[in-house]
Motif scaffolding. Structure first.
Motif, mmCIF file in Angstrom:
data_model
loop_
_atom_site.group_PDB
_atom_site.id
_atom_site.type_symbol
_atom_site.label_atom_id
_atom_site.label_comp_id
_atom_site.label_asym_id
_atom_site.label_seq_id
_atom_site.Cartn_x
_atom_site.Cartn_y
_atom_site.Cartn_z
ATOM 1 N N ARG A 125 -5.597 0.605 -7.987
ATOM 2 C CA ARG A 125 -6.051 -0.874 -6.994
ATOM 3 C C ARG A 125 -5.260 0.276 -5.700
ATOM 4 N NH1 ARG A 125 -6.085 -5.221 -8.041
ATOM 5 N NH2 ARG A 125 -4.105 -5.770 -7.630
ATOM 6 N N LYS A 126 -3.548 0.032 -5.792
ATOM 7 C CA LYS A 126 -2.135 0.736 -5.139
ATOM 8 C C LYS A 126 -2.875 1.989 -4.944
ATOM 9 C CE LYS A 126 1.211 0.452 -3.159
ATOM 10 N NZ LYS A 126 1.037 -1.367 -1.710
ATOM 11 N N MET A 127 -3.485 2.735 -5.559
ATOM 12 C CA MET A 127 -3.451 4.134 -5.473
ATOM 13 C C MET A 127 -4.952 4.576 -4.083
ATOM 14 S SD MET A 127 -2.898 7.511 -5.224
ATOM 15 C CE MET A 127 -1.204 7.970 -6.343
ATOM 16 N N HIS A 128 -5.805 3.188 -4.755
ATOM 17 C CA HIS A 128 -6.938 3.891 -3.238
ATOM 18 C C HIS A 128 -5.956 3.150 -2.324
ATOM 19 C CE1 HIS A 128 -9.972 1.357 -1.933
ATOM 20 N NE2 HIS A 128 -10.472 1.809 -2.521
ATOM 21 N N GLU A 129 -5.472 1.784 -2.223
ATOM 22 C CA GLU A 129 -4.950 1.796 -1.208
ATOM 23 C C GLU A 129 -4.144 2.784 -0.407
ATOM 24 O OE1 GLU A 129 -1.924 -1.378 0.781
ATOM 25 O OE2 GLU A 129 -2.290 -1.221 -1.486
ATOM 26 N N LEU A 130 -3.523 3.213 -0.774
ATOM 27 C CA LEU A 130 -2.410 3.673 -0.328
ATOM 28 C C LEU A 130 -3.590 5.325 0.219
ATOM 29 C CD1 LEU A 130 0.288 4.526 -3.020
ATOM 30 C CD2 LEU A 130 0.846 3.725 -0.611
ATOM 31 N N ILE A 131 -4.161 5.973 -0.470
ATOM 32 C CA ILE A 131 -5.089 7.308 -0.244
ATOM 33 C C ILE A 131 -5.636 6.467 1.377
ATOM 34 C CG2 ILE A 131 -6.989 9.035 -0.262
ATOM 35 C CD1 ILE A 131 -6.236 8.186 -3.202
ATOM 36 N N LEU A 132 -6.814 5.554 0.945
ATOM 37 C CA LEU A 132 -7.245 4.612 2.360
ATOM 38 C C LEU A 132 -6.471 4.675 3.231
ATOM 39 C CD1 LEU A 132 -9.620 4.095 3.112
ATOM 40 C CD2 LEU A 132 -9.660 1.839 2.194
ATOM 41 N N THR A 133 -4.879 4.286 3.237
ATOM 42 C CA THR A 133 -3.826 4.018 4.560
ATOM 43 C C THR A 133 -3.648 5.599 5.449
ATOM 44 O OG1 THR A 133 -2.883 1.975 3.597
ATOM 45 C CG2 THR A 133 -1.684 3.399 4.926
ATOM 46 N N ALA A 134 -3.422 6.449 4.075
ATOM 47 C CA ALA A 134 -3.276 7.788 4.668
ATOM 48 C C ALA A 134 -4.655 8.118 5.439
ATOM 49 C CB ALA A 134 -3.078 8.626 3.349
ATOM 50 N N ALA A 135 -6.187 7.983 4.820
ATOM 51 C CA ALA A 135 -6.889 8.764 5.990
ATOM 52 C C ALA A 135 -7.125 8.700 7.241
ATOM 53 C CB ALA A 135 -7.875 8.538 4.837
ATOM 54 N N LYS A 136 -6.931 6.755 6.651
ATOM 55 C CA LYS A 136 -6.733 6.112 8.401
ATOM 56 C C LYS A 136 -6.040 7.033 9.472
ATOM 57 C CE LYS A 136 -9.765 2.625 6.714
ATOM 58 N NZ LYS A 136 -9.904 0.670 6.937
#
Length: 264
Positions: A125-136
């Motif tokens: 969940r943390k990695m998913h959040e980090l990637i999504l935040t970086a992409a946005k």
């Protein structure tokens, strides 16, 4: 009382003979073919540095009240322990592409689709959040610390790539800054996901769920979700393969971003 029985020259000759016999004793043993017992540390490495001279007893005594020096920290083992991590090869990454290949064929059983991120293990969940935040963020450089390097680098292609991984991602986009790739990342990560191969070394959480969902089993609602990521023309081409072949992203249970690839 050797001097009573032997002269000084005779004693000197005897010493020379004894010294010579000692000098040849070890080579003779080696030449005899008898195995030489090695220490365990010598068996692990072909070459070892010569050990340092032992410290004198008084130098080894720790002064009262002095804190002993900390032990040298050893490199930690890879957090994921995967046996199929990609290896470096003269600056290129040689991926094991099999784990990123779509595995949903027509007629196969449909995988369980999940949308609830709270069901994910915390590292995932943390990695998913980090990637999504970086992409946005709109800044592709924000992905760099998440992609990693060396043996732990994220697989970005089913074939070898050379040079900077972010430069490679930019080359895939229709714009020079890689914004299109970031937008695809957002679409992929905001789709449903599947949990595959639970309890095995290949266990993964993969977005989008079409990676493991037969195209011939998609209902109308799921086709709308698919068209949020691909075009209707892409869908028609995918039906020829019988499986989803556009961008997909995998994260291991321990939170390693394993791959982000497209193609078949």
């Amino acid at each position: 009382m050797l001097e009573k029985h032997f002269s000084a020259p005779a004693i000197a000759r005897a010493i020379v003979i004894v010294a010579a016999s000692c000098a040849f004793s070890l080579p003779a043993a080696a030449a005899s073919g008898k195995p030489v017992q090695l220490a365990l540390s010598e068996l692990k490495k072909e070459e070892l540095p010569k050990p340092a001279e032992p410290a004198k007893p008084d130098a080894m005594q720790k002064p009262a009240g002095e804190t002993p020096p900390a032990a040298t920290e050893q490199p930690a083992a890879p957090s994921d322990g995967d046996a199929d991590t990609p290896a470096a090869n003269d600056g290129a990454v040689v991926p094991d592409s099999s784990i990123a290949m779509p595995n949903a064929k027509e007629g196969a059983a449909a995988a369980q689709v999940e949308y609830d991120l709270s069901k994910l293990p915390f590292p995932v969940r943390k990695m998913h959040e980090l990637i999504l935040t970086a992409a946005k963020s709109g800044n592709i450089e924000a992905l760099r610390p998440l992609i990693g390097s060396g043996d732990d680098v994220t697989m970005l292609s089913l074939t070898e790539i050379e040079g900077d991984p972010l430069a490679y991602l930019k080359s895939l986009a229709g714009d020079p800054e890689g914004m299109e790739i970031l937008a695809i990342l957002v679409d992929v990560l905001e789709s449903g996901y599947v949990h595959l191969d639970a309890g095995t070394p290949d266990e993964l959480y993969v977005w989008p769920y079409f990676f493991a969902y037969p195209l011939d089993k998609l209902d109308a609602k799921q086709k709308v979700e698919l068209f949020q990521i691909v075009t209707a023309g892409d869908y028609d081409e995918m039906k020829q393969f019988g499986t989803y072949v556009f961008y997909r992203l995998g994260i291991t249970p321990k939170g390693r971003w394993r791959f982000f690839v497209t193609g078949d």
